[in-house]
Design an enzyme around this catalytic site. Sequence first.
Site, PDB file in Angstrom:
ATOM      1  N   GLU A  69       0.880  -1.138  -0.287  1.00 24.76           N
ATOM      2  CA  GLU A  69       0.049   0.039   0.109  1.00 24.76           C
ATOM      3  C   GLU A  69       0.751   1.060  -0.076  1.00 24.76           C
ATOM      4  O   GLU A  69       0.443   2.193  -0.640  1.00 24.76           O
ATOM      5  CB  GLU A  69      -0.887  -0.160   1.268  1.00 24.76           C
ATOM      6  CG  GLU A  69      -1.905  -1.095   1.259  1.00 24.76           C
ATOM      7  CD  GLU A  69      -1.348  -2.345   1.724  1.00 24.76           C
ATOM      8  OE1 GLU A  69      -1.953  -3.338   1.541  1.00 24.76           O
ATOM      9  OE2 GLU A  69      -0.096  -2.501   1.999  1.00 24.76           O
ATOM     10  N   LEU A 320       7.097 -42.916   0.938  1.00 25.66           N
ATOM     11  CA  LEU A 320       6.664 -41.550   1.700  1.00 25.66           C
ATOM     12  C   LEU A 320       5.559 -40.705   1.594  1.00 25.66           C
ATOM     13  O   LEU A 320       5.121 -40.244   2.391  1.00 25.66           O
ATOM     14  CB  LEU A 320       8.001 -40.571   1.868  1.00 25.66           C
ATOM     15  CG  LEU A 320       7.880 -39.485   2.615  1.00 25.66           C
ATOM     16  CD1 LEU A 320       7.715 -39.814   4.078  1.00 25.66           C
ATOM     17  CD2 LEU A 320       9.373 -38.661   2.651  1.00 25.66           C
TER      18      LEU A 320
END
Length: 604
Positions: A69, A320
């Site tokens: 901003e 895994l």
Amino acid sequence: MAGVVGLGGGVGVVRGGMEDAGHMMKAVEWAERSSGATAPHPKAGCVIVRGRRIVGGGGLYGEGARSAELQAVEEAGEHARGATAFLNLEPGDCDGDDAAVAALVRGGVERVVIGMRHPLPHFRGKAIAALRRAGARVEVGGEGFGDGGAIAAALKACEFANAPLLYRARHNLPMSTLKYAMTLDGKIAASSGHAAWVSSAVSRERVFRTRAESDAVIVGGNTVRSDNPSLTTRQEGGHQPDRIVMSRALDLPREANLWDVSKVHTIVMTQKGANQEFQKYLASRGVEVVEFDFLSPRAVMEHCYLRGYLSVLWECGGTLSAPAIQGSVIHKVLAFIAPKIVGGLKAPTPVGELGMVQMTQALKLSDVTFEQTGPDMLVTGYLQPIPGVSLSGNDELTSTSGADFAEVASKPSVIRFNKPWDRYGALSNRSYHPITLPDCDGKSVVWSSVEHYYQASKFAGVNDPLAVQCKAEIQATECPEEAARLGEALSRQRPDLVRKDWDIVKLQVIRTALEAKFLAYPALKSFLLSTEGSVLVESSQNDSFWGASKNGVGLNHLGRLLMDLRAELRGGPFTDGLVNGHSTKSSVNGSKDFFGIHRQQVAS
């Protein structure tokens, strides 16, 4: 500013349409520009529109950088007055003076359109309330603003941009993405285990970019033994994710690309007590070893959450990936499908046994997209839908003044801090608070953060051209995360360039910078004093010097120095708290700083 027209007050008419959707997408584009540049950090973008023309734009470049901003208002200049600002994410910073909100108010922005509220509860609603009190017309996605296909798509883009932050806020875990490449018949390697290459060079380039947008990459021991991967982004400079190896038995090769940590950090996560001799060997190579009572995907992700990771990429095999999916820690899937057939009854597949016996048990992906990458097809989808921002009665605060910044509800006896977007993030060295301190020539210099000053100090007084260049680059970096990356990389690769007395003076380096920071910002000073009675702990899981490290066994020097400074600011004696058996007491003597101007010796 104009009178308050807010959704919460029921006054005024909420606008929308194709133009608003287009501007919001531009804010998302600004937010996405920082992907991989400096991780981890939320993605924030802002565009300021006057009439139909964009007059300013900005994006949060990295952790601790100037707000999007503020950048947008500075670019817009006088054109910001009476204009509309589009933000993909509600501002959330730890500045204490609410820099993002202050910039919009100071610039005279009349209308603010926010894609979504901040997912973290200590920021949620705070900026929205402050803007409305200042007279801005604030519209929030999903709260009366969002009708129509174009607007809905723009708001969905806001969620996609900050999906890692949303997952972290809802599940207390980093967002995990499972990536794999397989043949058309579902194999990730031939029966022999040979896997180079399943996918095309175009797909692999896409993987490198995805790594650069991640905080860590995870593989299992099988991948290390069979593929000997490097797991880098294949690019010089820029963000490199930490590399994590999961192995219970620690039966890994002594020579592997991952053990070279000259440029990228490697962490081996294992079962407590596993292969102690090999653990010592890894430590001698500079590889970090983390032990768990029971190694599991969820335990590893909980640890990664505490390290401050937002996004983790799993590049493991089926052995895994299956328990990771079963443990509900995989949120997203990236599947590259190559137009090849390799066959083989025993050829490995991307996901191992999940215990399913019927197709009706199959896990379904949501928000699925298809994209061609070279000759391959990339299928992307979510195993767990992106969480929304939960709202409660406490979400919208009533004040954001400096005094309120110092107020801490139900203050804990131990306050932990790490990342600037934590609740206590203003205590972090990487919060964006410029400080003015002398350089090695005695000339006053504005340093963008404590981290900038600290990293540059490593090379103070060193006349080598590379050290001089690195100091200049550190000072010029946009954010503390990048400054840390530059300073740590050079000191790791060229330890001879680090000043000889660094181990002696580095405590005072931070002490000098902390004093400058908290004295320069009244709100920060008030905030630090508000923690009185609490022990401050820098909760980095991988830092045993400045932080508490895993299981709180670190020296916590940063927390201790902050408590000393807190005592000094209140005019009392130095603290003498205990953190896991370590005294927080330290004494300061001397008169020259780290550039040889005001050094003070710190004994702890």
